[in-house]
Write a protein that holds these residues in place. Structure first.
Motif, short mmCIF file in Angstrom:
data_model
loop_
_atom_site.label_atom_id
_atom_site.label_comp_id
_atom_site.label_asym_id
_atom_site.label_seq_id
_atom_site.Cartn_x
_atom_site.Cartn_y
_atom_site.Cartn_z
N LEU A 41 0.83 -1.20 0.00
CA LEU A 41 0.00 0.00 0.00
C LEU A 41 0.87 1.25 0.00
O LEU A 41 0.58 2.22 -0.72
CB LEU A 41 -0.94 -0.01 1.21
N ALA A 42 1.94 1.24 0.79
CA ALA A 42 2.85 2.38 0.83
C ALA A 42 3.54 2.58 -0.52
O ALA A 42 3.70 3.70 -1.00
CB ALA A 42 3.89 2.19 1.93
N ARG A 43 3.93 1.48 -1.15
CA ARG A 43 4.57 1.56 -2.47
C ARG A 43 3.63 2.21 -3.48
O ARG A 43 4.01 3.10 -4.23
CB ARG A 43 4.98 0.17 -2.95
N ARG A 44 2.38 1.78 -3.46
CA ARG A 44 1.40 2.33 -4.40
C ARG A 44 1.20 3.83 -4.17
O ARG A 44 1.11 4.60 -5.13
CB ARG A 44 0.07 1.60 -4.28
N ALA A 45 1.12 4.24 -2.93
CA ALA A 45 0.96 5.67 -2.64
C ALA A 45 2.17 6.46 -3.12
O ALA A 45 2.02 7.54 -3.71
CB ALA A 45 0.74 5.87 -1.14
N GLN A 46 3.36 5.94 -2.90
CA GLN A 46 4.56 6.65 -3.31
C GLN A 46 4.66 6.77 -4.83
O GLN A 46 5.11 7.80 -5.34
CB GLN A 46 5.81 5.94 -2.77
N VAL A 47 4.24 5.74 -5.55
CA VAL A 47 4.28 5.78 -7.02
C VAL A 47 3.39 6.90 -7.54
O VAL A 47 3.74 7.60 -8.50
CB VAL A 47 3.89 4.41 -7.61
N VAL A 48 2.23 7.08 -6.91
CA VAL A 48 1.32 8.15 -7.33
C VAL A 48 1.89 9.52 -6.94
O VAL A 48 1.87 10.46 -7.73
CB VAL A 48 -0.09 7.95 -6.71
N GLY A 52 8.30 8.16 -10.99
CA GLY A 52 9.68 8.14 -11.45
C GLY A 52 10.72 8.05 -10.35
O GLY A 52 11.90 7.91 -10.62
N VAL A 53 10.29 8.12 -9.11
CA VAL A 53 11.19 8.01 -7.96
C VAL A 53 11.05 6.61 -7.38
O VAL A 53 9.93 6.12 -7.20
CB VAL A 53 10.88 9.08 -6.89
N GLU A 54 12.17 5.98 -7.10
CA GLU A 54 12.14 4.64 -6.51
C GLU A 54 11.46 4.68 -5.14
O GLU A 54 11.89 5.41 -4.25
CB GLU A 54 13.57 4.11 -6.36
N PRO A 55 10.37 3.92 -4.96
CA PRO A 55 9.68 3.92 -3.66
C PRO A 55 10.57 3.38 -2.55
O PRO A 55 11.35 2.45 -2.75
CB PRO A 55 8.49 2.99 -3.88
N ARG A 56 10.43 3.97 -1.40
CA ARG A 56 11.14 3.49 -0.21
C ARG A 56 10.36 2.30 0.37
O ARG A 56 9.15 2.24 0.25
CB ARG A 56 11.25 4.60 0.83
N VAL A 57 11.08 1.39 0.99
CA VAL A 57 10.45 0.21 1.58
C VAL A 57 10.14 0.50 3.04
O VAL A 57 11.01 0.94 3.80
CB VAL A 57 11.38 -1.02 1.46
N MET A 58 8.91 0.24 3.42
CA MET A 58 8.51 0.42 4.81
C MET A 58 9.31 -0.57 5.67
O MET A 58 9.35 -1.76 5.36
CB MET A 58 7.01 0.17 4.98
N ALA A 73 -0.34 3.22 6.12
CA ALA A 73 -0.14 3.05 4.68
C ALA A 73 -1.46 3.16 3.92
O ALA A 73 -1.53 3.79 2.87
CB ALA A 73 0.54 1.71 4.40
N ALA A 74 -2.50 2.56 4.44
CA ALA A 74 -3.80 2.59 3.76
C ALA A 74 -4.39 3.99 3.76
O ALA A 74 -4.95 4.44 2.75
CB ALA A 74 -4.77 1.62 4.41
N HIS A 75 -4.27 4.68 4.86
CA HIS A 75 -4.81 6.04 4.92
C HIS A 75 -4.01 6.97 3.99
O HIS A 75 -4.61 7.84 3.34
CB HIS A 75 -4.84 6.55 6.35
N ASP A 76 -2.71 6.77 3.89
CA ASP A 76 -1.91 7.54 2.93
C ASP A 76 -2.35 7.25 1.50
O ASP A 76 -2.50 8.17 0.69
CB ASP A 76 -0.41 7.23 3.08
N LEU A 77 -2.55 5.98 1.18
CA LEU A 77 -2.98 5.61 -0.16
C LEU A 77 -4.36 6.18 -0.46
O LEU A 77 -4.61 6.68 -1.56
CB LEU A 77 -2.99 4.09 -0.34
#
Length: 103
Positions: A41-48, A52-58, A73-77
């Protein structure tokens, strides 16, 4: 505006179940399943938010924090979802993770 309340409600329910689960259930994989969901979920939010920036791993901060990590993570997404398809996909992820976690 997209109504993301189904996602936040589903994740809050999953997180509540994790918090109520015995330590043995968390150790048998429920916490790991929650962390995996939180990371996706965090990865998906970061991609949006930062295309073009490599998502950070929680990070893994322990089994007792997994419920909070999923919630954050869900609330961020939910804040950045762009359509019904993305919402439906996130809801499916939550339901599948909860089933695999057994909570």
């Amino acid at each position: 505006m997209l109504d993301t309340s189904p996602l936040t409600l589903a994740v809050d329910h999953f997180a509540d179940r994790l918090r109520a689960a015995p330590q043995s259930r968390l150790q048998r994989g429920a916490a790991a399943e929650a962390l995996g969901l939180a990371r996706e979920l965090a990865r998906r939010a970061q991609v949006v938010e930062s295309p073009g920036v490599e998502p950070r791993v929680m990070p893994d901060v322990g089994m007792f924090a997994a419920a909070d990590q999923v919630t954050v993570a869900a609330h961020d997404l939910a804040l950045v979802l762009r359509g019904e398809a993305e919402l439906a996909s996130a809801l499916t992820l939550v339901a599948e993770a909860q089933q695999r976690a057994g909570v």
